[in-house]
Design an enzyme around this catalytic site. Structure first.
Site, PDB file in Angstrom:
ATOM      1  N   ARG A   1       9.286  -0.531 -44.926  1.00  0.00           N
ATOM      2  CA  ARG A   1       8.356   0.395 -45.583  1.00  0.00           C
ATOM      3  C   ARG A   1       6.927   0.095 -45.154  1.00  0.00           C
ATOM      4  O   ARG A   1       6.132   1.016 -44.922  1.00  0.00           O
ATOM      5  CB  ARG A   1       8.515   0.334 -47.102  1.00  0.00           C
TER       6      ARG A   1
ATOM      7  N   ALA B   1      -2.007   4.675 -48.539  1.00  0.00           N
ATOM      8  CA  ALA B   1      -0.937   3.686 -48.383  1.00  0.00           C
ATOM      9  C   ALA B   1      -0.491   3.147 -49.741  1.00  0.00           C
ATOM     10  O   ALA B   1       0.701   2.923 -49.969  1.00  0.00           O
ATOM     11  CB  ALA B   1      -1.408   2.550 -47.487  1.00  0.00           C
TER      12      ALA B   1
ATOM     13  N   GLY C   1     -11.284 -10.322 -47.985  1.00  0.00           N
ATOM     14  CA  GLY C   1     -10.037  -9.672 -48.377  1.00  0.00           C
ATOM     15  C   GLY C   1     -10.310  -8.624 -49.438  1.00  0.00           C
ATOM     16  O   GLY C   1     -10.421  -7.437 -49.151  1.00  0.00           O
TER      17      GLY C   1
ATOM     18  N   GLU D   1     -10.598  -9.337 -43.140  1.00  0.00           N
ATOM     19  CA  GLU D   1     -11.029 -10.429 -42.261  1.00  0.00           C
ATOM     20  C   GLU D   1     -10.685 -11.763 -42.924  1.00  0.00           C
ATOM     21  O   GLU D   1     -10.394 -11.800 -44.118  1.00  0.00           O
ATOM     22  CB  GLU D   1     -12.537 -10.315 -42.017  1.00  0.00           C
TER      23      GLU D   1
ATOM     24  N   GLU E   1      -3.115  -4.506 -49.966  1.00  0.00           N
ATOM     25  CA  GLU E   1      -3.610  -3.167 -50.337  1.00  0.00           C
ATOM     26  C   GLU E   1      -4.212  -3.179 -51.738  1.00  0.00           C
ATOM     27  O   GLU E   1      -3.978  -2.299 -52.560  1.00  0.00           O
ATOM     28  CB  GLU E   1      -2.496  -2.124 -50.278  1.00  0.00           C
TER      29      GLU E   1
ATOM     30  N   LEU F   1      -6.523   3.347 -47.466  1.00  0.00           N
ATOM     31  CA  LEU F   1      -5.796   2.433 -48.345  1.00  0.00           C
ATOM     32  C   LEU F   1      -5.232   3.173 -49.546  1.00  0.00           C
ATOM     33  O   LEU F   1      -4.151   2.871 -50.040  1.00  0.00           O
ATOM     34  CB  LEU F   1      -6.721   1.302 -48.810  1.00  0.00           C
TER      35      LEU F   1
END
Lengths: 389, 261
Positions: free
Chosen positions: A94, A247, A141, A137, A368, A244
């Site tokens: 996924r 997603a 985060g 990076e 995410e 994002l």
């Protein structure tokens, strides 16, 4: 009247169109034929076969919710259902589809030039070209706006420097969508083809979660790109954050797929495994666990469907996606852990799907947007007070 | 080349089926329905014929209006168009009358070849392909494990206990295919989206010039006289070893008694 079936206790099937059911059933059939027989081995060896990309492309899963350029153009609910079925196979599969469709193809489709769309989207939809998304990076985060990766103009070219970390598909990608800070135009997105001088990747090993998925570091050292490598239609953090959000919507659904697989496995085990001369499913403590799993699985799936209908109506707010992601991943992980206890020692082996899902969901919980960040987004939404900015 | 494939909506093979006590027909509304599994092989074979020879693939389905979902499922695999025959008078049709109605619809489409699945998973009579060939007056090549079309010649390999029979005829012909003739493709999502806008022609019995009295429960040539639920499974015999290994002997005797060993 017989009791409702365990795996669709609320009869959500009836809320789907024929087309949505067909997409779900097709994905479920593909997962049963192609992923389930192999995934324990992929997980154990820490690999995801590249040819799977082509198969997912043939099916139409890659960028399925986008219109045109070789994409299927389904609605958001269909995309969600496909994510659920894929993640009932494995979160790695996924994740591959989420990254390709929502994080790599979506920004090109939404913010790219006509030329960029024509060049990249059809082969990406077919699974011939794999994409990845470089935002996080090593030191940034949850706070991506602090990114250090820079893009400097040099004549007509752009020169990129910096490091991106925890990039799904990074090492197998043919093109990376890299977000970098410019001198006077804020954050912008760049399409960096694999093989561009100054661009390299390093796969991250020793993972105990999402093993059937490639996770990499992207390194940009004076990586020179032509002027037309930049996504022309977006500036600022709105670009990567909108991707994002797409997603995360898939994760709201996908996590319930992993939860369903764990619940199903625990239920089968509980009704066949005997201790003290009867199936362990006949004991009250086991039934309590199964009932709690059933309740949260049913609620979470209903929530996903509700958010999907809202998205198809064009009235889904990012904060509502945060609510879905926070709840569903948290509950999926709880279901996976509870299922593990029902399976006892068998629950820790790859003979059953449960420990694999439980380990995968540890990643899904924090990627995410971590649970903490989604909580703060909800906190800000209801109080009007930002706790993290 | 115009290729026609017949498809049927059947109850999910995994589901518990129920017969309606009133008219002893299958209660199709109470269970999940699917495209008859063998028909997927026929659709796949039709699509392969089209890929080799060009032309178009038309799906034909006889079944209530709710069977449209099955028609769309078949279309999502890639056929170009569909014909759906539905009429309340068709309820309870026997295999022969089904073939008669399909034949009337086929004459409207005028295909060069008709492909059928060898049987449906609900009634399992396997009569329709042969009856269809008979009503059409075309050669019927049944049980195809391999199919070749070479000009006007239609050739099939029919699996037998000893090998293959190779059977050929001049088209137009009716061919029934068995599982394993190919590997049916998954409907692609693009195919699923496109299936919505593919043309589906609806026919009633009147459109086809078929007398409603000849079909359905009224005109059925066969009758379900009685039915009974499967008896509950009997408790098995338990063999417990008292600790001297005699259970092994008992098991061996059981197997020998049933001629398993």
């Amino acid at each position: 009247m017989s009791p409702p079936p365990a795996l669709d206790f609320l009869d959500l099937d009836r809320l789907l169109s024929d087309e949505e059911r067909l997409i779900r059933d097709t994905t479920r059939g593909f997962v049963a034929d192609r992923i389930l027989p192999e995934v324990a081995g992929w997980f154990e060896r820490g690999e995801l076969p590249r040819e799977l990309a082509k198969e997912l492309g043939d099916l139409g899963l890659l960028g399925m919710h986008l219109e045109g350029y070789g994409c299927a153009g389904t609605n958001a609910v269909s995309y969600g259902l496909a994510c659920l079925e894929l993640e009932a196979g494995d979160s790695g599969a996924r994740s591959f589809v989420s990254v390709q469709g929502s994080l790599a193809m979506y920004p090109i489709w939404k913010y790219g030039s006509e030329e960029q769309k024509r060049r990249w989207l059809p082969p990406m939809a077919a699974g011939e070209v794999i994409g990845c998304f470089g935002l996080t990076e090593p030191d940034f985060g949850s706070n991506p706006a602090g990114m250090r990766t820079s893009a400097r103009r040099d004549g007509g070219d752009w020169v990129l420097n910096g490091t991106k970390m925890w990039i799904t598909n990074g090492g197998i990608a043919d093109v990376a969508v890299v977000w970098a800070r410019t001198e006077d135009e804020g954050v912008r997105g760049f399409l960096v083809p694999a093989g561009t001088p100054g661009f390299s990747t390093r796969d991250i090993g020793r993972k105990l979660s999402l093993r059937a998925s490639v996770t990499s570091e992207l390194v940009l050292e004076d990586c020179r790109l032509p002027a037309d490598a930049v996504l022309p239609e977006v500036r600022g953090m709105r670009g990567p954050l909108s991707c994002l959000n797409e997603a995360r919507f898939g994760i709201v659904w996908g996590s319930m797929g992993a939860a369903r697989a764990c619940f199903q496995s625990a239920l089968e085990y509980a009704t066949t495994r005997e201790q003290f001369d009867r199936p362990i499913g006949g004991f009250q403590l086991t039934q309590q666990k199964l009932a709690d799993m059933l309740v949260e699985l049913s609620k979470g799936t209903l929530l996903a469907l509700h958010l999907g209908r809202m998205k198809d109506d064009g009235r889904l707010a990012p904060e509502q996606v945060s609510l879905g992601k926070l709840n569903n991943v948290r509950e999926a992980l709880a279901i996976a852990r509870s299922a593990r206890t029902i399976l006892g020692a068998n629950g820790i082996t790859l003979e059953y799907p449960v420990i694999r899902h439980a380990n995968n969901l540890e990643s899904v919980l924090t990627y995410e947007g971590t649970s903490e960040v989604h909580s703060l987004i909800l906190g800000q939404a209801v109080t009007g007070l930002a706790a993290f900015q | 080349m115009k290729i026609l494939v017949t498809v049927k909506r059947v109850p999910d093979t995994a589901a518990e089926k129920r017969l309606d006590p009133a008219d002893k027909t299958l209660d199709r509304e109470s269970v999940e329905t699917i495209l008859n599994p063998v028909d997927e092989y026929a659709v796949e074979e039709a699509l392969r014929l089209k890929e080799q020879h060009g032309g178009e693939v038309v799906v034909l389905c006889m079944g209530p209006s709710s069977a449209l979902a099955t028609v769309r499922k078949a279309l999502s695999m890639g056929p170009d168009a569909a014909v759906h025959v539905h009429d309340d008078a068709l309820h309870g049709s026997c295999a022969f009358n089904t073939a008669k109605v399909l034949q009337a619809a086929i004459r409207q489409v005028e295909p060069d070849i008709v492909l059928c699945g060898s049987e449906s998973t609900d009634a399992r009579t396997s009569l329709v392909p042969s009856a269809l060939a008979e009503y059409l007056g075309w050669p019927g090549l049944t049980g195809a494990k391999q199919l070749e079309v070479d000009g006007a010649t239609v050739r099939v390999h029919r699996e037998t206990e000893n090998g293959y029979d190779v059977v050929e005829a001049d088209g137009p012909a009716v061919v029934s295919v068995v599982k394993g003739i190919n590997e049916p493709r998954y409907p692609s999502f693009k195919g699923i989206m496109a299936a919505k806008s593919k043309p589906v022609t609806d026919y009633t019995l009147a459109d086809l010039g078929v007398d409603p009295g000849e079909v359905g429960t009224a005109g059925a040539t066969t009758e379900v006289v009685d039915f009974a639920p499967r008896p509950p499974r009997q408790a098995g015999q338990q063999v417990k070893d008292p600790g001297d290994g005699s259970a092994a002997v008992e098991l061996a005797e059981f197997l020998a008694g049933h001629k398993f060993i």
